[in-house]
Enzyme design. Sequence first.
Site, mmCIF file in Angstrom:
data_model
loop_
_atom_site.group_PDB
_atom_site.id
_atom_site.type_symbol
_atom_site.label_atom_id
_atom_site.label_comp_id
_atom_site.label_asym_id
_atom_site.label_seq_id
_atom_site.Cartn_x
_atom_site.Cartn_y
_atom_site.Cartn_z
ATOM 1 N N GLN A 81 0.762 -1.402 -0.008
ATOM 2 C CA GLN A 81 0.045 -0.086 -0.118
ATOM 3 C C GLN A 81 0.908 1.428 -0.151
ATOM 4 O O GLN A 81 2.133 1.298 0.281
ATOM 5 C CB GLN A 81 -0.877 0.015 1.405
ATOM 6 C CG GLN A 81 -2.093 -1.018 1.200
ATOM 7 C CD GLN A 81 -2.973 -0.980 2.515
ATOM 8 O OE1 GLN A 81 -2.609 -1.760 3.272
ATOM 9 N NE2 GLN A 81 -3.969 -0.068 2.276
ATOM 10 N N HIS A 82 0.209 2.435 -0.333
ATOM 11 C CA HIS A 82 0.789 3.664 -0.047
ATOM 12 C C HIS A 82 1.611 4.250 -1.085
ATOM 13 O O HIS A 82 2.041 5.158 -1.051
ATOM 14 C CB HIS A 82 1.312 3.943 1.159
ATOM 15 C CG HIS A 82 0.201 3.655 2.435
ATOM 16 N ND1 HIS A 82 -0.988 4.182 2.524
ATOM 17 C CD2 HIS A 82 0.482 2.667 3.489
ATOM 18 C CE1 HIS A 82 -1.738 3.762 3.542
ATOM 19 N NE2 HIS A 82 -0.820 2.962 4.148
ATOM 20 N N ASP A 239 -2.274 -4.927 0.022
ATOM 21 C CA ASP A 239 -1.682 -6.215 0.645
ATOM 22 C C ASP A 239 -2.577 -6.580 1.899
ATOM 23 O O ASP A 239 -3.058 -7.692 2.011
ATOM 24 C CB ASP A 239 -0.621 -6.208 0.968
ATOM 25 C CG ASP A 239 0.019 -4.996 1.795
ATOM 26 O OD1 ASP A 239 -0.832 -4.069 2.134
ATOM 27 O OD2 ASP A 239 1.273 -4.742 1.811
#
Length: 481
Positions: A81-82, A239
Amino acid sequence: MSAAEGPLVVGVDTSTQSTKALVVDASTGQVVASGQAPHTVSSGAGRESDPRQWWNALCEALRQCGDAAHEAAAVSIGGQQHGLVTLDERGEPVRPAMLWNDVRSAPQARRLIEELGGPKGWAERTGSVPGASFTVTKWAWLAEHEPDAVRATKAVRLPHDYLTERLTGQGTTDRGDASGTGWWASGTESYDEETLAHVGLDPALLPRVVRPGEVAGTVREHHGLPFSKGTLVAPGTGDNAAAALGLGLRPGTPVLSLGTSGTVYAVSRHRPADPSGTVAGFADAHGDWLPLACTLNCTLAVDRVAALLGLDREAVEPTADVTLLPYLDGERTPNLPNASGLLLGLRHDTTAGQLLQAAYDGAVHSLLGALDLVLDADADRSAPLLLIGGGARGTAWQQTVRRLSGRPVQVPEAKELVALGAAAQAAGLLTGEDPAAVARRWNTAAGPVLDAVERDEATLARIAGVLSDAAPLLERGSQDR
């Protein structure tokens, strides 16, 4: 041809350090082929990776899967992520991707919180109070430090979006991964115009948010990929949302994931909004919510302590006096983005094994401290914790979680839950099922249950006391850098 009972699907996990691919029988959940290839992460002040490495690793992982991948009817990508992926007009990376554990944007995070309504305003609007992990803070950092890169950027993507787009040729994402950006409003389930305008990000640069169960596209012609042209591509997701699908989670079941980062989360019917910032109010991948707390320092930090001590990671000894806060990469929970590790209580008779156990205790303490905030008020606090991730099969991790939680612990036997969750999402495209129901049919959460032991209140209180006393020093250090 394979001996599978039903159609085959591919689930992919593109994580911080490698990309894994599983070919799965959609009828039974049997893994019929797998592959894995590494990629690198920079060291130093930032944590960056070249997105093209992810694509090359995906190609290699699929190559290892052999003919089974060519038979697949659908594919889905689960990813870290991110991460901020910036692409030029040709779809090539403008610069390396800034990853989730790159905390250089901590000053920008603090500034954005102040400028856009404070913690309460952020929590109400986006479900989360952004920290240095969030994509919006990384974009703000890039605009301040690399304006030429921002001007060259014609598309902004997350890691899983990047790979999905290279499969389909279309810019798409999903609600689960979008909810970790800081520019997606959880109340309206749309991009937040106020936030985007404030950070100077044109919404036209962002991918379309694909609905759960919708087809993101089909595989276009690619050299080196075993998929047939026209293979269905699912939306994919982040994830943690993929792992939740892979476990077939029902609301209220707590998960503690031990990986490069540590996470605690549970599926909820209620939209989260924690103004303290401890709990991120993420969406899940199939219409509910995934309140989650994350730490930056988990298995890698403990393994680093073991390496410094010259010990095997299991060579722990009981300790009653020494405290180690393993904040080697700064920390997200608690929010100390530029903190470093802290050791207190070292004596002449302290052993290396006790120091190692103290590192485990410090890592698990951070996760358990957020568990009650993640769970809904009516959740069963005595239910087993599902323990997943790379550390879940380690005896020292298992025993530390049992001792500090006081709860039974269940260790699913299924491996690669992120990739399995992606595979379940792909299977849902073919069968019309909820992907979590697919995973429950596959029985992915089955595994031994370790009985509860008495909760070690003394260790929890000692760590909490040290953290409380040290927090002003750690906070002052993080703001001065």
